[in-house]
Design an enzyme around this catalytic site. Structure first.
Site, PDB file in Angstrom:
ATOM      1  N   GLU A  16     -11.262  -6.896   7.391  1.00  0.00           N
ATOM      2  CA  GLU A  16     -10.399  -7.927   6.814  1.00  0.00           C
ATOM      3  C   GLU A  16      -9.772  -8.733   7.938  1.00  0.00           C
ATOM      4  O   GLU A  16      -9.317  -8.177   8.941  1.00  0.00           O
ATOM      5  CB  GLU A  16      -9.292  -7.307   5.961  1.00  0.00           C
ATOM      6  N   TYR A  48      -5.551 -14.557   1.636  1.00  0.00           N
ATOM      7  CA  TYR A  48      -4.965 -15.809   1.179  1.00  0.00           C
ATOM      8  C   TYR A  48      -3.481 -15.527   0.992  1.00  0.00           C
ATOM      9  O   TYR A  48      -3.091 -14.837   0.055  1.00  0.00           O
ATOM     10  CB  TYR A  48      -5.611 -16.230  -0.145  1.00  0.00           C
ATOM     11  N   GLY A 108      -1.290 -10.718  -6.539  1.00  0.00           N
ATOM     12  CA  GLY A 108      -0.514 -11.340  -5.475  1.00  0.00           C
ATOM     13  C   GLY A 108       0.945 -10.921  -5.529  1.00  0.00           C
ATOM     14  O   GLY A 108       1.461 -10.507  -6.568  1.00  0.00           O
ATOM     15  N   HIS A 149       0.727   1.265  -6.898  1.00  0.00           N
ATOM     16  CA  HIS A 149       1.374  -0.010  -6.613  1.00  0.00           C
ATOM     17  C   HIS A 149       2.884   0.186  -6.737  1.00  0.00           C
ATOM     18  O   HIS A 149       3.347   0.940  -7.608  1.00  0.00           O
ATOM     19  CB  HIS A 149       0.883  -1.061  -7.614  1.00  0.00           C
ATOM     20  N   GLN A 212       5.138  -2.190  13.605  1.00  0.00           N
ATOM     21  CA  GLN A 212       4.111  -2.420  12.587  1.00  0.00           C
ATOM     22  C   GLN A 212       4.150  -1.332  11.518  1.00  0.00           C
ATOM     23  O   GLN A 212       4.137  -1.619  10.322  1.00  0.00           O
ATOM     24  CB  GLN A 212       2.730  -2.457  13.243  1.00  0.00           C
TER      25      GLN A 212
END
Length: 298
Positions: A16, A48, A108, A149, A212
């Site tokens: 990715e 995106y 998203g 999630h 990170q």
């Protein structure tokens, strides 16, 4: 177009990347793509993020570069929460016109102060729409979350929602990053028991600095195993040491995953091809073994 049959023949290996920031030229990523394509991945996905049509344009240009210049299949990320059906039709036409055949459908992230368009509230709404508009003209993939999630009530609700994605046309799943392989194995087991048979790639992120990992834990709710915490505590203050340790941890994860028959490895490169190369070089012989090749007893 991605051939789903490949998952039955080998451990798929993919990357990715993300478009450069607004302050950087798109040219800055082209060298990264050239270096990544030298590693012969099965596909490279392009994120995106925020930024509207300009960001979509960059995503499309990068995806075209991957496919046409690097000769690697490209996958465009397409979040839908703030997308209207008319905008989605326009994007599908742009993808089709530029030879892009693979889409990772996403809901998203929610953006504070911004109201969703209302046409697509879930990733499964978008995949159903694409199937209705384009039939089998696109290969659709979706995200999955081994540790659920952040907005899911529990893992059972996560599996239930994931099944909707697959039933709506998603043929391949890519997991959120995780650091405990046992969590991933349990998640895959639950998916199979629920009748989700799509290939599931394991998302691996080599953490190379302490800031990170702290961002990832805060943002994604990812659990850190005790051995990872020990590693972070010991080497977190030394940039070179934590980079080496993070790469070694990712390599060990991949070796264990491949040994357990994982469908694929999706490496979150953070646009750092030198790190991707170090990991690839450490596991390339393992990845080359056919998936149906039995392990030999010593």
């Amino acid at each position: 177009m991605i051939d789903n049959n490949i998952f039955g023949r080998k451990t798929v290996f993919s990357f990715e990347v993300f478009p450069p920031k607004k302050t950087s030229s798109i040219e800055t990523i082209y060298r990264t793509l050239d270096e990544l394509s030298d590693l012969s991945p099965d596909f490279i996905s392009v994120t995106y993020g925020a930024g509207g049509s300009e960001n979509c344009s960059n995503t499309l240009e990068i995806a075209k570069r991957i496919k046409l210049s690097c000769n690697v299949e490209s996958v465009v990320h397409l979040p839908c929460l703030y997308l209207s059906k008319e905008e989605a039709r326009g994007m599908l036409a742009d993808f089709r016109g530029n030879g892009i055949e693979n889409i990772l459908v996403l809901r998203g992230d929610r953006i504070e102060g911004r109201t969703p368009a209302g046409d697509f509230l879930h990733a499964s709404d978008l995949s159903s729409f694409i199937r209705a508009e384009a039939g089998s003209g696109f290969h659709l993939s979706a995200a999955c979350y081994p540790e659920k999630h952040p907005e899911s009530k529990d893992v059972l609700e996560e599996i239930h929602n994931l099944k909707f994605k697959v039933e709506s046309g998603c043929r391949h799943l890519i997991s959120q990053l995780f650091f405990d392989n046992h969590v991933f194995y349990k998640f895959v087991e639950n998916c199979r028991l629920a009748g989700i048979n799509a290939p599931i790639e394991a998302g691996i992120m080599p953490v190379t600095n302490r800031a990170q990992i702290e961002r990832m834990v805060s943002r994604c709710g990812v659990m850190l195993p005790e051995k990872y915490k020990v590693m972070l505590e010991k080497y977190g203050g030394n940039d070179d040491a934590i980079m080496d340790a993070g790469i070694a941890y990712a390599v060990n994860q991949i070796i264990d995953l491949v040994s357990h028959g994982v469908d694929g490895i999706h490496l979150y490169t953070m646009n750092k091809p030198q790190i991707a190369r170090r990991i690839h070089d450490a596991v390339k012989n393992i990845l080359a073994i056919p998936r149906d090749c039995p392990a030999k007893a010593s």
